[in-house]
Design an enzyme around this catalytic site. Structure first.
Site, mmCIF file in Angstrom:
data_model
loop_
_atom_site.group_PDB
_atom_site.id
_atom_site.type_symbol
_atom_site.label_atom_id
_atom_site.label_comp_id
_atom_site.label_asym_id
_atom_site.label_seq_id
_atom_site.Cartn_x
_atom_site.Cartn_y
_atom_site.Cartn_z
ATOM 1 N N ASP A 91 -30.946 10.382 4.247
ATOM 2 C CA ASP A 91 -32.124 9.599 4.646
ATOM 3 C C ASP A 91 -32.694 8.826 3.454
ATOM 4 O OD1 ASP A 91 -31.810 10.643 7.148
ATOM 5 O OD2 ASP A 91 -33.486 12.057 7.013
ATOM 6 N N ASP A 110 -30.976 1.906 7.400
ATOM 7 C CA ASP A 110 -29.857 2.205 8.297
ATOM 8 C C ASP A 110 -29.295 0.926 8.890
ATOM 9 O OD1 ASP A 110 -28.267 4.136 10.057
ATOM 10 O OD2 ASP A 110 -29.381 3.010 11.572
ATOM 11 N N GLU A 123 -36.239 4.273 5.748
ATOM 12 C CA GLU A 123 -34.962 4.832 6.232
ATOM 13 C C GLU A 123 -34.493 4.091 7.479
ATOM 14 O OE1 GLU A 123 -33.457 8.515 8.887
ATOM 15 O OE2 GLU A 123 -35.359 8.740 7.819
ATOM 16 N N GLU A 178 -30.546 5.772 2.525
ATOM 17 C CA GLU A 178 -30.822 4.636 3.405
ATOM 18 C C GLU A 178 -32.156 3.986 3.053
ATOM 19 O OE1 GLU A 178 -28.393 6.054 7.420
ATOM 20 O OE2 GLU A 178 -30.540 6.470 7.248
#
Length: 228
Positions: free
Chosen positions: A118, A49, A45, A121
């Protein structure tokens, strides 16, 4: 490692075949399912991102050569925020393949905005680690689709933008209907449907009515802006 049928179907929805399936499995494993022998998706995650951010920054930079930094910043924030990531996750039905612990599953974890965002990502990072930046970039641009072109509208408060859309066409304002409330009192999950004239509607689930209304409005806006 072979993927199960549901994970293969998910790969079809993503448009990516994994050379290293273990990356996808980790990306879909929530911390509530982690153990000493099973890793979770938190590290992916973190990486995803950053990959998403770079793809979106580059896309916005290329999309409007006259845009200033002050104009691009809110567009960028709208495209990478948790609500948008969760919306994309719902579109590929990510929730059905999330690996959750019993408590998370019982509290409606497959519909929770934060968990979906989450995991989305983490999936982006899994594609990046599996096939490189260009593959991850292609995935993001395909899944985010028209949201990039309509980033100004996405950046607005979705409920306000949807109401303005209806008013601009002489239609009644949107109506928000609570369809369900599930989970324990301390961690509820609300499902809201937004309705416009002409039987146009969209629904979303989140941990608060406000978040669910916003997500439903954004989903319907995306459909309307995309000409569907």
């Amino acid at each position: 490692m072979k993927l199960s049928n549901d994970l293969r179907a998910f790969c079809d929805r993503l448009g990516h075949d994994f050379e290293r399936p273990e990356l996808l499995i980790r990306a879909l494993t929530h911390p509530s399912m982690s153990s000493s022998t099973r890793g979770d998706n938190q590290r992916l995650e973190f990486l995803g991102d950053r990959v998403l951010g770079l793809v979106m920054a580059e896309a916005l930079y290329d999309a409007d050569s006259a845009a200033t930094e002050g104009q691009m910043a809110p567009r960028f924030n709208a495209l990478v925020r948790k609500e948008t990531c969760a919306e994309v996750a719902r579109e590929v039905d990510l929730g059905t393949v999330l690996k959750l612990g019993r408590s998370e599953m019982k509290s409606g974890g497959r519909r929770k905005e934060a968990l979906l965002a989450d995991a989305m990502e983490a999936v982006i990072a899994a594609v990046y680690r599996d096939a490189g930046f260009e593959a991850a970039r292609a995935l993001v641009l395909r899944l985010w689709g028209t949201r990039i072109a309509m980033a100004d509208a996405v950046g607005q408060d979705a409920k306000t933008a949807l109401q303005e859309w209806a008013q601009g066409r002489g239609e009644p304002p949107p109506v928000y209907v609570e369809l369900a409330r599930e989970g324990p009192d301390h961690q509820p999950v609300f499902t809201i449907e937004v309705r416009l004239a002409g039987n146009r509607s969209a629904r979303a689930s989140a941990g608060s009515k406000r978040q669910a209304e916003h997500a439903a409005a954004q989903s319907l806006l995306s459909e309307l802006q995309g000409g569907t």
